[in-house]
Design a protein around this motif. Sequence first.
Motif, PDB file in Angstrom:
ATOM      1  N   ARG A   1      -8.855  -3.768   0.537  1.00  0.00           N
ATOM      2  CA  ARG A   1      -9.203  -4.278  -0.800  1.00  0.00           C
ATOM      3  C   ARG A   1      -8.376  -5.508  -1.163  1.00  0.00           C
ATOM      4  NH1 ARG A   1      -9.541   1.291  -1.830  1.00  0.00           N
ATOM      5  NH2 ARG A   1      -7.463   1.381  -2.758  1.00  0.00           N
ATOM      6  N   THR A   2      -7.106  -5.524  -0.787  1.00  0.00           N
ATOM      7  CA  THR A   2      -6.236  -6.629  -1.189  1.00  0.00           C
ATOM      8  C   THR A   2      -6.122  -7.742  -0.156  1.00  0.00           C
ATOM      9  OG1 THR A   2      -4.284  -5.464  -0.352  1.00  0.00           O
ATOM     10  CG2 THR A   2      -4.841  -5.140  -2.680  1.00  0.00           C
TER      11      THR A   2
ATOM     12  N   ARG B   1      -7.321   1.454   3.735  1.00  0.00           N
ATOM     13  CA  ARG B   1      -8.359   1.146   2.745  1.00  0.00           C
ATOM     14  C   ARG B   1      -7.793   0.295   1.604  1.00  0.00           C
ATOM     15  NH1 ARG B   1     -11.254   7.094   2.874  1.00  0.00           N
ATOM     16  NH2 ARG B   1     -12.795   6.576   4.481  1.00  0.00           N
ATOM     17  N   GLN B   2      -6.558   0.569   1.207  1.00  0.00           N
ATOM     18  CA  GLN B   2      -5.930  -0.254   0.164  1.00  0.00           C
ATOM     19  C   GLN B   2      -5.742  -1.689   0.659  1.00  0.00           C
ATOM     20  OE1 GLN B   2      -2.408   1.487  -1.769  1.00  0.00           O
ATOM     21  NE2 GLN B   2      -3.119   3.477  -1.001  1.00  0.00           N
ATOM     22  N   ILE B   3      -5.295  -1.837   1.880  1.00  0.00           N
ATOM     23  CA  ILE B   3      -5.087  -3.168   2.463  1.00  0.00           C
ATOM     24  C   ILE B   3      -6.415  -3.911   2.544  1.00  0.00           C
ATOM     25  CG2 ILE B   3      -4.363  -4.463   4.518  1.00  0.00           C
ATOM     26  CD1 ILE B   3      -2.013  -3.278   2.957  1.00  0.00           C
TER      27      ILE B   3
ATOM     28  N   GLU C   1       0.871  -1.176   0.000  1.00  0.00           N
ATOM     29  CA  GLU C   1       0.000   0.000   0.000  1.00  0.00           C
ATOM     30  C   GLU C   1       0.901   1.216   0.000  1.00  0.00           C
ATOM     31  OE1 GLU C   1      -0.296   2.426   2.618  1.00  0.00           O
ATOM     32  OE2 GLU C   1       1.201   1.420   3.819  1.00  0.00           O
ATOM     33  N   TRP C   2       0.355   2.337  -0.476  1.00  0.00           N
ATOM     34  CA  TRP C   2       1.102   3.588  -0.419  1.00  0.00           C
ATOM     35  C   TRP C   2       0.138   4.749  -0.583  1.00  0.00           C
ATOM     36  CZ3 TRP C   2       1.624   7.474  -4.069  1.00  0.00           C
ATOM     37  CH2 TRP C   2       1.062   7.199  -5.307  1.00  0.00           C
TER      38      TRP C   2
ATOM     39  N   ARG D   1       6.248  -4.385   0.217  1.00  0.00           N
ATOM     40  CA  ARG D   1       5.731  -5.750   0.103  1.00  0.00           C
ATOM     41  C   ARG D   1       6.709  -6.743   0.734  1.00  0.00           C
ATOM     42  NH1 ARG D   1       1.672  -7.325  -2.762  1.00  0.00           N
ATOM     43  NH2 ARG D   1       1.592  -5.405  -3.982  1.00  0.00           N
TER      44      ARG D   1
ATOM     45  N   GLY E   1       4.637   4.315   2.376  1.00  0.00           N
ATOM     46  CA  GLY E   1       4.152   3.038   1.896  1.00  0.00           C
ATOM     47  C   GLY E   1       4.723   1.886   2.690  1.00  0.00           C
TER      48      GLY E   1
ATOM     49  N   GLY F   1      -3.957   4.062   3.322  1.00  0.00           N
ATOM     50  CA  GLY F   1      -3.259   2.779   3.251  1.00  0.00           C
ATOM     51  C   GLY F   1      -4.115   1.643   3.772  1.00  0.00           C
TER      52      GLY F   1
END
Length: 185
Positions: A112-113, A108-110, A71-72, A85, A82, A106
């Motif tokens: 999703r993945t 929110r990105q996590i 994430e970033w 990985r 960020g 960040g």
Amino acid sequence: MPNSRLYVLAGPSGVGKGTVVNALRKMYPQVKVAVSATTRAPRPGERDGIDYYFLSEERFDKLLAADGFLEWAQVHGRARYGTLRSEVEEHSSRGEDVILEIDLAGARQIRRTHPDAHFIFLLPPSQQALEERLRGRGTEDDAEVARRLETAKIELAAAKEFEHQLINDHPEQAARELAALMGIA
């Protein structure tokens, strides 16, 4: 991430994420924390590879192009931050749980993945306490503190997106509550 759990600790700037995580690590040295990367300059006392990985804009861009971040985000319209990985994969490959200390974007990105991650939002005891903490750091000028407080209003409104919310009134107590949520207390 097989055989490991991912924990995401998020909250506004100045809420004490780093202080709580440091208290957690003192109590439970086995806790693995992914060191974040940033393009901002180190603050006094910060060490590369310990507090953050301090990267040039060019190095950050190369890692982005190589899918090197879990994430970033660009934070407060300035520096980029960020989670590398490789930081998370290193721990998860050994079956170790890992905690990320990141901002709302960040997290929110996590989500999703890695929807199976455990999401914890750290709250200040009050808006006044948050402002005092930001000013007390002495690392931002008045304009930057004002910008961070405006961002904090948006971030605090998103606390309900997280499964767990902790109030950081006393960092050691918040660390104990975090440890209980992680099942290590």
